[in-house]
Design a protein around this motif. Structure first.
Motif, PDB file in Angstrom:
ATOM      1  N   PHE A 261       2.086  39.795  19.428  1.00 61.76           N
ATOM      2  CA  PHE A 261       2.593  39.076  20.295  1.00 61.76           C
ATOM      3  C   PHE A 261       4.058  38.705  20.060  1.00 61.76           C
ATOM      4  O   PHE A 261       4.177  37.929  19.191  1.00 61.76           O
ATOM      5  CB  PHE A 261       1.581  38.019  20.717  1.00 61.76           C
ATOM      6  N   GLY A 262       4.681  38.964  21.075  1.00 66.08           N
ATOM      7  CA  GLY A 262       5.996  38.352  20.976  1.00 66.08           C
ATOM      8  C   GLY A 262       7.092  39.247  21.454  1.00 66.08           C
ATOM      9  O   GLY A 262       7.033  40.387  21.963  1.00 66.08           O
ATOM     10  N   ASP A 263       8.288  38.880  20.711  1.00 65.36           N
ATOM     11  CA  ASP A 263       9.855  39.638  20.997  1.00 65.36           C
ATOM     12  C   ASP A 263       9.893  40.711  20.007  1.00 65.36           C
ATOM     13  O   ASP A 263      10.079  40.512  18.699  1.00 65.36           O
ATOM     14  CB  ASP A 263      10.887  38.494  21.016  1.00 65.36           C
ATOM     15  N   PRO A 264       9.932  41.837  20.520  1.00 62.19           N
ATOM     16  CA  PRO A 264      10.312  43.156  19.479  1.00 62.19           C
ATOM     17  C   PRO A 264      11.557  43.216  19.040  1.00 62.19           C
ATOM     18  O   PRO A 264      11.843  43.828  17.881  1.00 62.19           O
ATOM     19  CB  PRO A 264       9.827  44.369  20.482  1.00 62.19           C
ATOM     20  N   ASP A 265      12.581  42.536  19.362  1.00 61.07           N
ATOM     21  CA  ASP A 265      13.860  42.168  18.934  1.00 61.07           C
ATOM     22  C   ASP A 265      13.995  40.968  18.161  1.00 61.07           C
ATOM     23  O   ASP A 265      14.927  40.492  17.866  1.00 61.07           O
ATOM     24  CB  ASP A 265      15.045  42.238  20.099  1.00 61.07           C
ATOM     25  N   ALA A 266      12.925  40.392  17.694  1.00 58.54           N
ATOM     26  CA  ALA A 266      12.782  38.957  16.982  1.00 58.54           C
ATOM     27  C   ALA A 266      13.610  39.335  15.710  1.00 58.54           C
ATOM     28  O   ALA A 266      13.699  40.204  15.030  1.00 58.54           O
ATOM     29  CB  ALA A 266      11.498  38.693  16.851  1.00 58.54           C
ATOM     30  N   TRP A 267      14.102  37.931  15.429  1.00 57.96           N
ATOM     31  CA  TRP A 267      14.503  37.635  13.951  1.00 57.96           C
ATOM     32  C   TRP A 267      13.627  37.006  13.074  1.00 57.96           C
ATOM     33  O   TRP A 267      13.711  37.110  11.871  1.00 57.96           O
ATOM     34  CB  TRP A 267      16.071  36.906  14.005  1.00 57.96           C
ATOM     35  N   LEU A 268      12.459  36.300  13.828  1.00 60.62           N
ATOM     36  CA  LEU A 268      11.566  35.654  13.004  1.00 60.62           C
ATOM     37  C   LEU A 268      10.320  36.094  13.359  1.00 60.62           C
ATOM     38  O   LEU A 268       9.719  36.402  14.393  1.00 60.62           O
ATOM     39  CB  LEU A 268      11.627  34.122  13.413  1.00 60.62           C
ATOM     40  N   ALA A 269       9.429  36.612  12.189  1.00 59.70           N
ATOM     41  CA  ALA A 269       8.222  37.143  12.269  1.00 59.70           C
ATOM     42  C   ALA A 269       7.251  36.099  11.752  1.00 59.70           C
ATOM     43  O   ALA A 269       7.540  35.702  10.335  1.00 59.70           O
ATOM     44  CB  ALA A 269       7.979  38.531  11.912  1.00 59.70           C
ATOM     45  N   PHE A 270       6.226  35.951  12.163  1.00 59.62           N
ATOM     46  CA  PHE A 270       5.034  35.126  11.723  1.00 59.62           C
ATOM     47  C   PHE A 270       3.742  36.226  11.210  1.00 59.62           C
ATOM     48  O   PHE A 270       3.371  37.024  12.009  1.00 59.62           O
ATOM     49  CB  PHE A 270       4.363  34.169  12.892  1.00 59.62           C
ATOM     50  N   ALA A 271       3.509  36.060   9.896  1.00 56.62           N
ATOM     51  CA  ALA A 271       2.522  36.696   9.242  1.00 56.62           C
ATOM     52  C   ALA A 271       1.194  35.899   9.351  1.00 56.62           C
ATOM     53  O   ALA A 271       1.463  35.080   8.593  1.00 56.62           O
ATOM     54  CB  ALA A 271       2.914  37.227   8.050  1.00 56.62           C
ATOM     55  N   GLY A 272       0.287  36.228  10.323  1.00 57.68           N
ATOM     56  CA  GLY A 272      -1.009  35.453  10.392  1.00 57.68           C
ATOM     57  C   GLY A 272      -2.050  35.997   9.737  1.00 57.68           C
ATOM     58  O   GLY A 272      -1.777  37.009   8.875  1.00 57.68           O
ATOM     59  N   LEU A 273      -3.179  35.215   9.535  1.00 55.75           N
ATOM     60  CA  LEU A 273      -4.358  35.870   8.532  1.00 55.75           C
ATOM     61  C   LEU A 273      -5.159  36.784   9.570  1.00 55.75           C
ATOM     62  O   LEU A 273      -5.063  37.828   9.216  1.00 55.75           O
ATOM     63  CB  LEU A 273      -5.229  34.557   8.328  1.00 55.75           C
ATOM     64  N   ALA A 274      -5.958  36.280  10.431  1.00 58.87           N
ATOM     65  CA  ALA A 274      -6.754  37.103  11.318  1.00 58.87           C
ATOM     66  C   ALA A 274      -7.184  36.426  12.532  1.00 58.87           C
ATOM     67  O   ALA A 274      -7.041  35.214  12.544  1.00 58.87           O
ATOM     68  CB  ALA A 274      -7.997  37.354  10.553  1.00 58.87           C
ATOM     69  N   PRO A 275      -7.765  37.002  13.471  1.00 62.05           N
ATOM     70  CA  PRO A 275      -7.939  36.388  15.006  1.00 62.05           C
ATOM     71  C   PRO A 275      -9.398  35.379  14.620  1.00 62.05           C
ATOM     72  O   PRO A 275     -10.277  35.606  13.699  1.00 62.05           O
ATOM     73  CB  PRO A 275      -8.652  37.480  15.624  1.00 62.05           C
ATOM     74  N   GLY A 276      -9.330  34.258  15.308  1.00 60.65           N
ATOM     75  CA  GLY A 276     -10.633  33.237  15.145  1.00 60.65           C
ATOM     76  C   GLY A 276     -11.354  33.791  16.351  1.00 60.65           C
ATOM     77  O   GLY A 276     -11.007  34.503  17.401  1.00 60.65           O
TER      78      GLY A 276
END
Length: 229
Positions: free
Chosen positions: A44-59
């Motif tokens: 989810f988010g901006d495909p041209d992002a400069w910042l990526a969040f690496a999450g764990l897994a869905p709750g």
């Protein structure tokens, strides 16, 4: 219900069969809650992002229910509030996929796409999902900084970059130089448990964002693999 991915062609199929334990839980949730998403959760988010969040897994009651990362559970309240504080989102987060929220300059990709029992994926499940996670990071050429939300995400991001885990110790606020002029910044996961126990405060989380912005803006990075903040 269909949800478009910002990274088409990188997602697992809706009925991904790779992890028998996760498939069994998915089917149980489908029987119990047929109106939920109950499938691998897209980025989810901006495909041209400069910042990526690496999450764990869905709750279970968050992304597995709504179909959008961090949407509908407590961890999302802190994450999306902090994204808004730093101008990385547009619209108002209301814990629904139809709340109109978008991300600007940021994107969320989970290291495990399906709901695991007790929010604890097994090593084999993390490995089974790694090709999707790696494919998504590779599809984000503008990303300069990755924020790892927890140790599992930290390890997944290092493996995706071809780095040795032993050379990069996880520590909240630590910065790791990666190939391709990228940086990995560690954060404790923004879970209810971590915030309720004081392991992670809103200010500590905001400091991680400040570090990421400083790394984006700097013209040259540290020579060492890890720079504590």
């Amino acid at each position: 219900m269909e949800i478009d991915s910002p990274l088409p062609g990188t997602e697992p199929p809706r009925d991904c069969p790779r992890c028998p334990r996760l498939v069994a839980l998915r089917r149980a949730c489908q029987d119990e809650h047929p109106d939920w998403w109950n499938a691998p959760v897209h980025a989810f988010g901006d495909p041209d992002a400069w910042l990526a969040f690496a999450g764990l897994a869905p709750g279970k009651h968050g992304a597995n229910r709504t179909g959008r990362p961090f949407t509908g559970d407590y961890a999302g309240d802190l994450l999306f509030a902090t994204l808004a504080e730093f101008g990385l989102s547009k619209g108002c987060y209301d814990a629904r996929i139809d709340d109109g929220l978008t991300l600007d300059g940021a994107i969320i990709v989970n290291s495990v796409k399906c709901l695991p029992p007790q929010n604890k994926p097994m090593p084999a499940e993390i490995a089974n999902c790694r090709p999707f996670f790696e494919r998504q990071l590779a599809a984000l050429p503008a990303v300069r900084v990755i924020i790892a939300l927890g140790r599992i995400a930290h390890d997944a991001a290092l493996r995706a970059a071809g780095e040795r885990l032993a050379a990069h110790r996880f520590a909240h606020g630590a910065v790791h130089a990666l190939p391709g002029d990228r940086y990995l910044v560690d954060s404790y996961h923004c879970s209810r448990y971590n915030t309720n126990t004081g392991r992670l405060t809103a200010e500590m989380f905001a400091d991680v964002f400040r570090t990421a912005i400083a790394l984006r803006d700097q013209t040259s990075g540290p020579n060492s693999s890890t720079s504590p903040r």
